[in-house]
Design a protein around this motif. Structure first.
Motif, PDB file in Angstrom:
ATOM      1  N   VAL A  36      34.242  52.109  42.528  1.00 45.54           N
ATOM      2  CA  VAL A  36      35.486  51.356  42.785  1.00 45.54           C
ATOM      3  C   VAL A  36      36.364  51.404  41.534  1.00 45.54           C
ATOM      4  N   PHE A  49      40.155  45.743  36.580  1.00 44.39           N
ATOM      5  CA  PHE A  49      38.977  45.910  37.436  1.00 44.39           C
ATOM      6  C   PHE A  49      38.619  44.618  38.158  1.00 44.39           C
ATOM      7  N   ARG A  51      38.883  41.441  40.246  1.00 38.82           N
ATOM      8  CA  ARG A  51      39.771  40.996  41.330  1.00 38.82           C
ATOM      9  C   ARG A  51      39.331  39.619  41.805  1.00 38.82           C
ATOM     10  N   ARG A  54      38.927  39.224  45.695  1.00 36.21           N
ATOM     11  CA  ARG A  54      37.789  39.957  46.266  1.00 36.21           C
ATOM     12  C   ARG A  54      36.471  39.251  45.916  1.00 36.21           C
ATOM     13  N   VAL A  58      33.650  37.883  48.509  1.00 41.64           N
ATOM     14  CA  VAL A  58      32.238  38.296  48.470  1.00 41.64           C
ATOM     15  C   VAL A  58      31.347  37.044  48.485  1.00 41.64           C
ATOM     16  N   LEU A  87      30.408  44.359  37.017  1.00 41.21           N
ATOM     17  CA  LEU A  87      31.729  44.504  36.423  1.00 41.21           C
ATOM     18  C   LEU A  87      31.621  44.862  34.937  1.00 41.21           C
TER      19      LEU A  87
HETATM   20  C1  LIG Z   1      33.974  46.267  43.042  1.00 43.82           C
HETATM   21  C2  LIG Z   1      35.160  45.746  42.783  1.00 43.82           C
HETATM   22  O1  LIG Z   1      35.559  45.342  41.502  1.00 43.82           O
HETATM   23  C3  LIG Z   1      35.074  44.175  40.857  1.00 43.82           C
HETATM   24  C4  LIG Z   1      33.653  43.912  41.188  1.00 43.82           C
HETATM   25  C5  LIG Z   1      33.331  43.253  42.363  1.00 43.82           C
HETATM   26  C6  LIG Z   1      31.922  43.271  42.915  1.00 43.82           C
HETATM   27  O2  LIG Z   1      31.001  43.583  42.175  1.00 43.82           O
HETATM   28  O3  LIG Z   1      31.764  42.997  44.121  1.00 43.82           O
HETATM   29  C7  LIG Z   1      34.340  42.548  43.061  1.00 43.82           C
HETATM   30  C8  LIG Z   1      35.629  42.493  42.605  1.00 43.82           C
HETATM   31  C9  LIG Z   1      35.989  43.040  41.292  1.00 43.82           C
HETATM   32  O4  LIG Z   1      35.973  41.998  40.346  1.00 43.82           O
HETATM   33  C10 LIG Z   1      36.173  45.604  43.894  1.00 43.82           C
HETATM   34  O5  LIG Z   1      37.350  45.363  43.606  1.00 43.82           O
HETATM   35  O6  LIG Z   1      35.774  45.709  45.051  1.00 43.82           O
END
Ligand SMILES: C=C(O[C@@H]1C=C(C(=O)O)C=C[C@H]1O)C(=O)O
Length: 363
Positions: A36, A49, A51, A54, A58, A87
């Motif tokens: 990603v 990176f 977010r 998001r 999750v 991350l």
């Molecule tokens: C993987 C990402 O990047 C980062 C890592 C994430 C994760 O480990 O689920 C979620 C958001 C972001 O902080 C994404 O944007 O999906």
């Protein structure tokens, strides 16, 4: 179930197998997160990176899917750490917080970003804002209100002079303990150090148990914990992190007057956060000094059925800012209903600034 293992060896073998599966899956997840990051970089070389929206999605999904026996908050905390580690593989988030080390604000920062974040203590709220504005860190964490003691005015005032945005919120249950060091004579405590907010949160307990001890306000609970190390007749009121950091003994646990005592912290940054599905918006509004101003301001919220979660009034510091209101409400600025309200408020106010729309605190 006929194949249920019943003896200890079988159970341990099963646990080893499961740990192997979990390990493989976490590694696969980490690789996906790395990919990603590469996609994000290909789209924009200055991509962020992390977010917030998001991550909130999750965690909410995990809580909704969880069927026990671990409770949903516990499960979300585990996933919080997995995400934080994933991350950090690409780029650890750098977070400035109101220090020193061991404060509740540091605890809030780690609760929100996970233990893999790099957290940097700052001496004052304005410094946290400045570090974020200067781009020296990705985010900042500052306290904004406590359920017992009310608003942290200094944080609100700092927003008036800053272009910083609110990117998130985190609520922390605050437990205070009475702490002593190995040099303290337990039966001779005549002075207690703490932050003024903490004295406020433990007032009744102190009146009942230490009515004659001198209460000495200091700049943070962690500072209070540090001072106790050097004085034989002193104790401190502080939380777990400070107690551990300075190796202090708790002589009374959870001495806060209200069992639900909690503090809300804001995550500040330079980024506009997209919708997560369950969001809040914070605005600061200046109204002209005329009768009915507050009614005019609130009426559109009522008409559009927008749920207000907080309203604070602060004295203005310039001619234009006659009355300044800080308002939090449910919804995101990109939602049509919220956008309509903001448009109407903009027409009625002498000044309106949207401090940010951000995911409602999950953990
Ligand atoms: C993987 C990402 O990047 C980062 C890592 C994430 C994760 O480990 O689920 C979620 C958001 C972001 O902080 C994404 O944007 O999906």
């Amino acid at each position: 179930m006929s194949d249920t293992p019943i003896n200890l060896d079988d159970l341990r073998q099963r646990i080893d197998q499961l740990d192997g599966d979990i390990l493989r899956m976490i590694s696969e997840r980490a690789s996906c997160a790395q990919q990603v990051a590469h996609v994000k970089l290909a789209q924009d070389k200055d991509a962020v990176f992390y977010r917030p929206e998001r991550e909130a999605q999750v965690l909410r999904r995990i809580m909704a899917l969880n069927k026990g026996p671990l409770d949903s908050e516990e499960m979300a905390r585990l996933f919080r750490e997995i995400m934080s580690a994933c991350l950090a593989l690409e780029q650890p988030v750098k977070v400035a917080y109101l220090g020193p080390e061991g404060t509740f604000t540091q605890q809030a920062a780690l609760k929100h970003f996970g233990e893999s974040a790099v957290s940097l203590p700052m001496a004052a709220i304005d410094e946290v804002f400045r570090e974020v504005e200067a781009g020296a860190v990705n985010y900042g964490v500052v306290p904004v209100e406590n359920s017992t003691e009310g608003v942290v005015n200094h944080t609100l005032d700092t927003f008036m002079d800053s272009s910083i945005k609110i990117c998130g919120e985190v609520v922390l249950r605050i437990h205070h303990h009475l702490l002593i060091s190995e040099t303290t004579r337990k039966d001779k405590v005549s002075r207690i150090y703490s932050h003024p907010q903490s004295f406020g949160q433990c007032r009744k307990w102190l009146d009942a148990h230490y009515p004659h001890a001198e209460r000495v306000p200091v700049s943070s609970n962690a500072e209070a914990a540090k001072l106790v190390k050097t004085e034989w007749h002193s104790a401190a009121i502080a939380g777990d992190m400070a107690a551990k950091l300075y190796g202090l003994e708790r002589i009374a646990d959870k001495i806060e007057d209200r069992p639900d005592n909690s503090t809300r912290f804001l995550i500040i940054g330079n980024q506009d956060v997209p919708m997560s599905g369950e969001d809040k918006t914070s605005i600061v509004v200046a109204m002209r000094n005329q009768p009915g101003a507050l009614h005019d301001l609130l009426e559109p919220f009522h008409r559009h059925k927008i749920d207000l979660t907080r309203i604070e009034t602060r004295p203005s510091r310039t001619g234009v800012w006659n009355y300044v209101f800080f308002i939090d409400f449910k919804g995101h600025r990109d939602e049509p209903g919220v956008a309509a309200v903001l448009e109407e408020v903009r027409l009625r106010a002498s000044e309106l600034r949207v401090l940010g729309s951000y995911p409602q605190g999950v953990l």
